[in-house]
Design a protein around this motif. Sequence first.
Motif, PDB file in Angstrom:
ATOM      1  N   ARG A 101      -6.522 -12.358   8.474  1.00 26.97           N
ATOM      2  CA  ARG A 101      -7.065 -12.668   7.156  1.00 26.97           C
ATOM      3  C   ARG A 101      -8.277 -11.793   6.839  1.00 26.97           C
ATOM      4  N   SER A 102      -9.143 -11.633   7.807  1.00 21.47           N
ATOM      5  CA  SER A 102     -10.331 -10.805   7.595  1.00 21.47           C
ATOM      6  C   SER A 102      -9.954  -9.377   7.245  1.00 21.47           C
ATOM      7  N   GLY A 103      -8.966  -8.851   7.963  1.00 13.96           N
ATOM      8  CA  GLY A 103      -8.530  -7.485   7.691  1.00 13.96           C
ATOM      9  C   GLY A 103      -7.909  -7.338   6.312  1.00 13.96           C
ATOM     10  N   LEU A 104      -7.098  -8.321   5.918  1.00 18.13           N
ATOM     11  CA  LEU A 104      -6.457  -8.275   4.611  1.00 18.13           C
ATOM     12  C   LEU A 104      -7.472  -8.477   3.482  1.00 18.13           C
ATOM     13  N   GLU A 105      -8.450  -9.341   3.712  1.00 12.96           N
ATOM     14  CA  GLU A 105      -9.498  -9.543   2.702  1.00 12.96           C
ATOM     15  C   GLU A 105     -10.292  -8.266   2.484  1.00 12.96           C
ATOM     16  N   LYS A 106     -10.572  -7.566   3.565  1.00 10.07           N
ATOM     17  CA  LYS A 106     -11.304  -6.302   3.458  1.00 10.07           C
ATOM     18  C   LYS A 106     -10.484  -5.286   2.672  1.00 10.07           C
ATOM     19  N   GLN A 107      -9.187  -5.254   2.948  1.00  9.26           N
ATOM     20  CA  GLN A 107      -8.309  -4.314   2.261  1.00  9.26           C
ATOM     21  C   GLN A 107      -8.173  -4.667   0.783  1.00  9.26           C
ATOM     22  N   ALA A 108      -8.115  -5.967   0.475  1.00 14.74           N
ATOM     23  CA  ALA A 108      -7.899  -6.416  -0.900  1.00 14.74           C
ATOM     24  C   ALA A 108      -9.163  -6.395  -1.738  1.00 14.74           C
ATOM     25  N   GLY A 109     -10.323  -6.430  -1.063  1.00 15.02           N
ATOM     26  CA  GLY A 109     -11.582  -6.452  -1.799  1.00 15.02           C
ATOM     27  C   GLY A 109     -12.203  -7.826  -1.884  1.00 15.02           C
ATOM     28  N   GLY A 110     -11.917  -8.672  -0.885  1.00 19.29           N
ATOM     29  CA  GLY A 110     -12.530  -9.996  -0.846  1.00 19.29           C
ATOM     30  C   GLY A 110     -11.504 -11.115  -0.772  1.00 19.29           C
ATOM     31  N   GLY A 111     -11.991 -12.322  -0.427  1.00 21.76           N
ATOM     32  CA  GLY A 111     -11.115 -13.467  -0.270  1.00 21.76           C
ATOM     33  C   GLY A 111     -10.396 -13.864  -1.540  1.00 21.76           C
ATOM     34  N   LYS A 112     -11.119 -13.851  -2.651  1.00 20.17           N
ATOM     35  CA  LYS A 112     -10.515 -14.235  -3.927  1.00 20.17           C
ATOM     36  C   LYS A 112      -9.447 -13.237  -4.335  1.00 20.17           C
ATOM     37  N   ALA A 113      -9.717 -11.974  -4.110  1.00 15.18           N
ATOM     38  CA  ALA A 113      -8.749 -10.932  -4.453  1.00 15.18           C
ATOM     39  C   ALA A 113      -7.479 -11.075  -3.616  1.00 15.18           C
ATOM     40  N   LEU A 114      -7.644 -11.444  -2.350  1.00 16.15           N
ATOM     41  CA  LEU A 114      -6.481 -11.642  -1.485  1.00 16.15           C
ATOM     42  C   LEU A 114      -5.647 -12.819  -1.983  1.00 16.15           C
ATOM     43  N   GLU A 115      -6.305 -13.911  -2.355  1.00 16.57           N
ATOM     44  CA  GLU A 115      -5.597 -15.072  -2.887  1.00 16.57           C
ATOM     45  C   GLU A 115      -4.816 -14.704  -4.148  1.00 16.57           C
ATOM     46  N   THR A 116      -5.430 -13.916  -5.010  1.00 17.01           N
ATOM     47  CA  THR A 116      -4.770 -13.491  -6.246  1.00 17.01           C
ATOM     48  C   THR A 116      -3.552 -12.624  -5.948  1.00 17.01           C
ATOM     49  N   THR A 117      -3.699 -11.714  -4.998  1.00 15.03           N
ATOM     50  CA  THR A 117      -2.592 -10.837  -4.619  1.00 15.03           C
ATOM     51  C   THR A 117      -1.421 -11.627  -4.067  1.00 15.03           C
ATOM     52  N   TRP A 118      -1.710 -12.561  -3.179  1.00 15.49           N
ATOM     53  CA  TRP A 118      -0.636 -13.362  -2.562  1.00 15.49           C
ATOM     54  C   TRP A 118       0.057 -14.246  -3.602  1.00 15.49           C
ATOM     55  N   LEU A 119      -0.711 -14.736  -4.568  1.00 11.33           N
ATOM     56  CA  LEU A 119      -0.123 -15.552  -5.628  1.00 11.33           C
ATOM     57  C   LEU A 119       0.765 -14.712  -6.525  1.00 11.33           C
ATOM     58  N   GLN A 120       0.262 -13.566  -6.961  1.00 10.02           N
ATOM     59  CA  GLN A 120       0.999 -12.733  -7.912  1.00 10.02           C
ATOM     60  C   GLN A 120       2.213 -12.052  -7.283  1.00 10.02           C
ATOM     61  N   GLN A 121       2.064 -11.555  -6.061  1.00 13.11           N
ATOM     62  CA  GLN A 121       3.135 -10.772  -5.455  1.00 13.11           C
ATOM     63  C   GLN A 121       4.136 -11.604  -4.668  1.00 13.11           C
ATOM     64  N   TYR A 122       3.647 -12.686  -4.022  1.00  5.61           N
ATOM     65  CA  TYR A 122       4.519 -13.431  -3.119  1.00  5.61           C
ATOM     66  C   TYR A 122       4.718 -14.891  -3.507  1.00  5.61           C
TER      67      TYR A 122
END
Length: 215
Positions: free
Chosen positions: A112-133
């Motif tokens: 999760r930490s690695g993906l959050e860093k890649q996505a630009g933060g925890g909220k951005a990761l949540e948004t990506t997972w919601l929109q894409q998956y």
Amino acid sequence: MHRRRRTALVLTAAIAAAAPLLTACGSDAHPGAAAVVGGQRITVSQLEERVGEVRAAQRAAVRDEAQYRQAIARTGTLTRDTLQTMVLDRVLHRAAQDAGVTVTRKEVQTMRSGLEKQAGGGKALETTWLQQYGIPPQRLEENLRLQVEAQKLAEKLGTDTSRPEFWKALSDASKELDVDLNPRYGTWDVRKSSRADARTPWVRDVTATRAQQPM
């Protein structure tokens, strides 16, 4: 991170090629069940609850009505996709168990930490997972645990999640679990570990109609 990114797609790979959501005459063989996996029922109400979580998250993320309707239209096959994921989650977990694979909370947090860093933060990761998956924020941790499980299973098999050896393990797990879908949602292809649409003359496509209905 490239390997992690591929792993994140594991539970959506089989979904992408699926056909539109279908509805058919009910079957007494599956009263109240959307699927039976390993003798355990995934009820229609459980499926509807999971779909509702995604719709609620989409509504919270998009305040503009026009944008919300666009989001609904883009995920018009959400019910089918969600059932596919719920079944595949259990199949993957069985395959991992058969291979002696276990996952720790620390491993999940590391991913999760690695993906959050890649996505630009925890909220951005949540948004990506919601929109894409189609994974709502409250299910993110659960989904990432499965991603770690898939990655470790592939490593245990000496392969990666795109290779036939990995999907053969899932196919074997599907056979063990004797996956059985309610006919209104299609059938389960054991070889591909994927949902397939039933070909019946009385079935009608309701995806477009549902996509236009307000929540």
